[in-house]
Scaffold this motif. Structure first.
Motif, PDB file in Angstrom:
ATOM      1  N   ARG A  92      19.327  36.901   8.934  1.00 59.60           N
ATOM      2  CA  ARG A  92      19.297  35.851   9.536  1.00 59.60           C
ATOM      3  C   ARG A  92      18.107  35.171   9.540  1.00 59.60           C
ATOM      4  O   ARG A  92      17.596  34.544  11.158  1.00 59.60           O
ATOM      5  CB  ARG A  92      20.368  35.266  10.594  1.00 59.60           C
ATOM      6  CG  ARG A  92      21.289  36.076  10.464  1.00 59.60           C
ATOM      7  CD  ARG A  92      23.318  35.356  11.122  1.00 59.60           C
ATOM      8  NE  ARG A  92      23.130  34.816  12.264  1.00 59.60           N
ATOM      9  CZ  ARG A  92      23.178  35.004  13.511  1.00 59.60           C
ATOM     10  NH1 ARG A  92      24.069  36.092  13.841  1.00 59.60           N
ATOM     11  NH2 ARG A  92      23.112  34.049  14.597  1.00 59.60           N
ATOM     12  N   PHE A 134       8.297  36.061  11.368  1.00 61.73           N
ATOM     13  CA  PHE A 134       9.936  36.784  11.572  1.00 61.73           C
ATOM     14  C   PHE A 134       9.781  37.671  10.695  1.00 61.73           C
ATOM     15  O   PHE A 134      10.785  38.684  10.294  1.00 61.73           O
ATOM     16  CB  PHE A 134      10.985  35.528  11.286  1.00 61.73           C
ATOM     17  CG  PHE A 134      10.347  34.241  12.252  1.00 61.73           C
ATOM     18  CD1 PHE A 134      10.408  34.810  13.754  1.00 61.73           C
ATOM     19  CD2 PHE A 134      11.304  32.704  12.102  1.00 61.73           C
ATOM     20  CE1 PHE A 134      10.685  33.479  14.508  1.00 61.73           C
ATOM     21  CE2 PHE A 134      10.837  31.929  13.675  1.00 61.73           C
ATOM     22  CZ  PHE A 134      10.648  32.243  14.491  1.00 61.73           C
ATOM     23  N   ASP A 140      16.701  31.641  11.316  1.00 60.75           N
ATOM     24  CA  ASP A 140      18.151  30.815  11.092  1.00 60.75           C
ATOM     25  C   ASP A 140      17.098  30.086  12.587  1.00 60.75           C
ATOM     26  O   ASP A 140      17.729  29.068  13.267  1.00 60.75           O
ATOM     27  CB  ASP A 140      19.357  31.497  12.353  1.00 60.75           C
ATOM     28  CG  ASP A 140      20.099  31.540  10.983  1.00 60.75           C
ATOM     29  OD1 ASP A 140      19.606  31.184  10.039  1.00 60.75           O
ATOM     30  OD2 ASP A 140      21.570  32.305  11.198  1.00 60.75           O
ATOM     31  N   LYS A 141      16.465  31.534  13.215  1.00 60.29           N
ATOM     32  CA  LYS A 141      15.639  30.980  14.167  1.00 60.29           C
ATOM     33  C   LYS A 141      14.829  29.070  14.133  1.00 60.29           C
ATOM     34  O   LYS A 141      14.704  29.024  15.046  1.00 60.29           O
ATOM     35  CB  LYS A 141      14.956  31.501  14.267  1.00 60.29           C
ATOM     36  CG  LYS A 141      15.344  33.235  15.066  1.00 60.29           C
ATOM     37  CD  LYS A 141      13.949  34.472  15.092  1.00 60.29           C
ATOM     38  CE  LYS A 141      14.412  35.638  15.231  1.00 60.29           C
ATOM     39  NZ  LYS A 141      13.130  37.289  15.205  1.00 60.29           N
ATOM     40  N   ALA A 167      25.506  29.417  15.655  1.00 60.57           N
ATOM     41  CA  ALA A 167      24.393  30.303  14.917  1.00 60.57           C
ATOM     42  C   ALA A 167      24.864  31.562  14.690  1.00 60.57           C
ATOM     43  O   ALA A 167      24.387  32.065  13.139  1.00 60.57           O
ATOM     44  CB  ALA A 167      24.041  30.729  16.347  1.00 60.57           C
TER      45      ALA A 167
END
Length: 175
Positions: free
Chosen positions: A43, A148, A46-47, A1
Protein backbone atom coordinates in the motif's frame (compact mmCIF):
# COMPACT_ATOMS: atom_id res chain seq x y z
CA UNK A 1 -7.11 3.55 4.54
CA UNK A 2 -7.46 -0.23 4.39
CA UNK A 3 -9.46 -0.12 1.18
CA UNK A 4 -8.08 -2.53 -1.45
CA UNK A 5 -5.56 -4.23 0.82
CA UNK A 6 -7.74 -7.28 1.46
CA UNK A 7 -8.21 -7.86 -2.28
CA UNK A 8 -4.46 -7.60 -2.82
CA UNK A 9 -3.84 -9.97 0.08
CA UNK A 10 -6.40 -12.45 -1.26
CA UNK A 11 -4.81 -12.34 -4.69
CA UNK A 12 -1.33 -12.77 -3.24
CA UNK A 13 -2.42 -15.70 -1.09
CA UNK A 14 -4.12 -17.38 -4.04
CA UNK A 15 -0.95 -17.45 -6.14
CA UNK A 16 2.13 -17.15 -3.94
CA UNK A 17 4.34 -19.17 -6.30
CA UNK A 18 5.27 -16.27 -8.58
CA UNK A 19 5.72 -12.53 -8.54
CA UNK A 20 6.31 -10.35 -11.57
CA UNK A 21 9.12 -8.13 -12.74
CA UNK A 22 9.22 -5.47 -15.40
CA UNK A 23 12.07 -6.50 -17.69
CA UNK A 24 14.39 -4.31 -19.73
CA UNK A 25 12.09 -4.71 -22.73
CA UNK A 26 9.16 -3.31 -20.70
CA UNK A 27 7.40 -6.69 -20.53
CA UNK A 28 6.42 -8.40 -17.30
CA UNK A 29 8.58 -11.36 -16.36
CA UNK A 30 7.68 -13.99 -13.75
CA UNK A 31 9.99 -14.23 -10.75
CA UNK A 32 9.73 -17.36 -8.55
CA UNK A 33 8.70 -16.89 -4.93
CA UNK A 34 9.08 -19.60 -2.30
CA UNK A 35 5.76 -21.49 -1.90
CA UNK A 36 5.65 -20.87 1.86
CA UNK A 37 5.72 -17.10 1.38
CA UNK A 38 2.92 -14.78 0.36
CA UNK A 39 3.43 -11.36 -1.11
CA UNK A 40 2.74 -8.73 1.49
CA UNK A 41 -0.01 -6.36 0.33
CA UNK A 42 1.71 -3.22 -0.85
CA UNK A 43 0.00 0.00 0.00
CA UNK A 44 3.00 2.18 -0.71
CA UNK A 45 1.14 4.75 -2.75
CA UNK A 46 -1.77 5.08 -0.31
CA UNK A 47 0.43 7.64 1.48
CA UNK A 48 -0.03 10.00 -1.48
CA UNK A 49 -3.68 10.49 -0.58
CA UNK A 50 -5.66 12.24 -3.31
CA UNK A 51 -2.64 13.65 -5.14
CA UNK A 52 -2.47 13.24 -8.92
CA UNK A 53 0.56 13.56 -11.19
CA UNK A 54 0.70 14.75 -14.80
CA UNK A 55 3.07 14.25 -17.70
CA UNK A 56 2.65 15.92 -21.10
CA UNK A 57 3.79 14.14 -24.24
CA UNK A 58 3.07 15.58 -27.67
CA UNK A 59 -0.67 16.24 -28.02
CA UNK A 60 -1.67 14.48 -24.79
CA UNK A 61 -1.42 15.01 -21.06
CA UNK A 62 -1.47 11.89 -18.90
CA UNK A 63 -2.67 11.99 -15.32
CA UNK A 64 -2.16 9.32 -12.68
CA UNK A 65 -4.05 9.41 -9.42
CA UNK A 66 -2.33 6.45 -7.67
CA UNK A 67 -4.69 3.80 -6.30
CA UNK A 68 -7.57 5.56 -8.12
CA UNK A 69 -7.37 6.02 -11.92
CA UNK A 70 -5.29 6.98 -14.96
CA UNK A 71 -6.56 9.29 -17.68
CA UNK A 72 -5.37 10.86 -20.93
CA UNK A 73 -6.63 14.24 -22.08
CA UNK A 74 -5.95 17.13 -24.43
CA UNK A 75 -6.00 20.74 -23.29
CA UNK A 76 -6.76 23.77 -25.42
CA UNK A 77 -5.91 26.70 -23.22
CA UNK A 78 -7.27 25.61 -19.86
CA UNK A 79 -10.14 23.59 -21.28
CA UNK A 80 -10.12 19.79 -21.63
CA UNK A 81 -11.36 19.10 -25.17
CA UNK A 82 -10.76 15.32 -25.42
CA UNK A 83 -10.48 12.81 -22.57
CA UNK A 84 -10.09 9.05 -22.20
CA UNK A 85 -10.10 7.00 -19.02
CA UNK A 86 -7.13 4.63 -19.29
CA UNK A 87 -8.29 2.57 -16.34
CA UNK A 88 -9.33 2.28 -12.72
CA UNK A 89 -7.03 0.73 -10.15
CA UNK A 90 -7.25 -3.05 -9.68
CA UNK A 91 -5.41 -3.88 -6.41
CA UNK A 92 -5.72 -7.64 -7.03
CA UNK A 93 -3.43 -7.25 -10.06
CA UNK A 94 -0.50 -5.59 -8.25
CA UNK A 95 2.85 -7.10 -9.26
CA UNK A 96 6.10 -7.04 -7.34
CA UNK A 97 9.33 -6.98 -9.31
CA UNK A 98 12.96 -7.61 -8.53
CA UNK A 99 14.76 -4.88 -6.66
CA UNK A 100 12.73 -1.82 -5.78
CA UNK A 101 10.03 -2.14 -8.49
CA UNK A 102 6.30 -2.49 -8.19
CA UNK A 103 3.54 -2.36 -10.83
CA UNK A 104 -0.04 -1.26 -10.33
CA UNK A 105 -2.63 -2.22 -12.95
CA UNK A 106 -5.48 -0.01 -14.12
CA UNK A 107 -8.29 -1.69 -16.08
CA UNK A 108 -11.67 -1.08 -17.72
CA UNK A 109 -10.76 2.20 -19.36
CA UNK A 110 -12.59 3.87 -22.27
CA UNK A 111 -12.65 1.68 -25.39
CA UNK A 112 -10.94 -1.27 -23.62
CA UNK A 113 -7.92 0.82 -22.59
CA UNK A 114 -5.67 -0.28 -19.73
CA UNK A 115 -2.53 0.99 -18.06
CA UNK A 116 0.35 -0.30 -15.98
CA UNK A 117 2.01 2.09 -13.54
CA UNK A 118 5.64 1.03 -13.02
CA UNK A 119 6.71 2.36 -9.66
CA UNK A 120 10.43 2.61 -8.94
CA UNK A 121 12.62 3.94 -6.19
CA UNK A 122 13.32 7.65 -6.50
CA UNK A 123 15.98 8.76 -4.04
CA UNK A 124 14.99 12.42 -4.22
CA UNK A 125 12.21 13.44 -1.87
CA UNK A 126 9.73 13.87 -4.71
CA UNK A 127 7.13 11.85 -6.58
CA UNK A 128 7.38 12.11 -10.37
CA UNK A 129 5.53 10.76 -13.39
CA UNK A 130 8.52 10.39 -15.72
CA UNK A 131 7.04 9.16 -18.96
CA UNK A 132 4.41 7.23 -20.89
CA UNK A 133 4.62 4.56 -23.59
CA UNK A 134 1.93 2.84 -25.65
CA UNK A 135 3.56 -0.53 -26.50
CA UNK A 136 0.29 -1.83 -27.99
CA UNK A 137 -2.93 -0.14 -29.05
CA UNK A 138 -4.83 1.11 -25.97
CA UNK A 139 -2.24 -0.41 -23.58
CA UNK A 140 -0.19 2.16 -21.72
CA UNK A 141 2.86 1.93 -19.47
CA UNK A 142 3.61 4.89 -17.20
CA UNK A 143 6.85 5.25 -15.23
CA UNK A 144 6.61 6.77 -11.77
CA UNK A 145 9.33 7.33 -9.15
CA UNK A 146 8.83 7.86 -5.44
CA UNK A 147 10.96 7.47 -2.33
CA UNK A 148 8.18 5.22 -0.96
CA UNK A 149 9.30 2.48 -3.37
CA UNK A 150 12.83 2.43 -1.94
CA UNK A 151 11.61 0.24 0.94
CA UNK A 152 10.00 -2.47 -1.20
CA UNK A 153 12.58 -5.09 -0.26
CA UNK A 154 11.64 -4.63 3.41
CA UNK A 155 7.96 -5.47 2.78
CA UNK A 156 8.53 -7.95 -0.02
CA UNK A 157 7.34 -11.21 1.49
CA UNK A 158 6.23 -12.70 4.77
CA UNK A 159 5.49 -16.27 5.92
CA UNK A 160 2.26 -17.61 4.46
CA UNK A 161 -0.31 -18.36 7.17
CA UNK A 162 -1.20 -22.04 7.42
CA UNK A 163 -4.55 -22.99 5.91
CA UNK A 164 -7.11 -24.51 8.27
CA UNK A 165 -6.53 -28.09 7.07
CA UNK A 166 -2.75 -27.70 7.30
CA UNK A 167 -2.99 -26.44 10.90
CA UNK A 168 -5.15 -29.40 11.92
CA UNK A 169 -2.79 -31.88 10.24
CA UNK A 170 0.18 -30.34 12.06
CA UNK A 171 -1.72 -30.74 15.37
CA UNK A 172 -2.56 -34.36 14.56
CA UNK A 173 -6.24 -33.80 13.75
CA UNK A 174 -8.12 -34.79 10.60
CA UNK A 175 -8.97 -32.26 7.87
Amino acid sequence: ATRGSSAAAASAAASPAAAASVGASGGVEEVPVAPDLELAPLRLLDKLGRRCFQHSKDYWTYEVCPTKQVRQYHLEGRKVTTEFLLGKYDPAADKLGTGATYTQTYVNGSGARSAALRVRCGRKNEHTLLGVEEPAKHQYVLDFTTPFACDINCVRARPRPAKRGEAEEQQGGSP
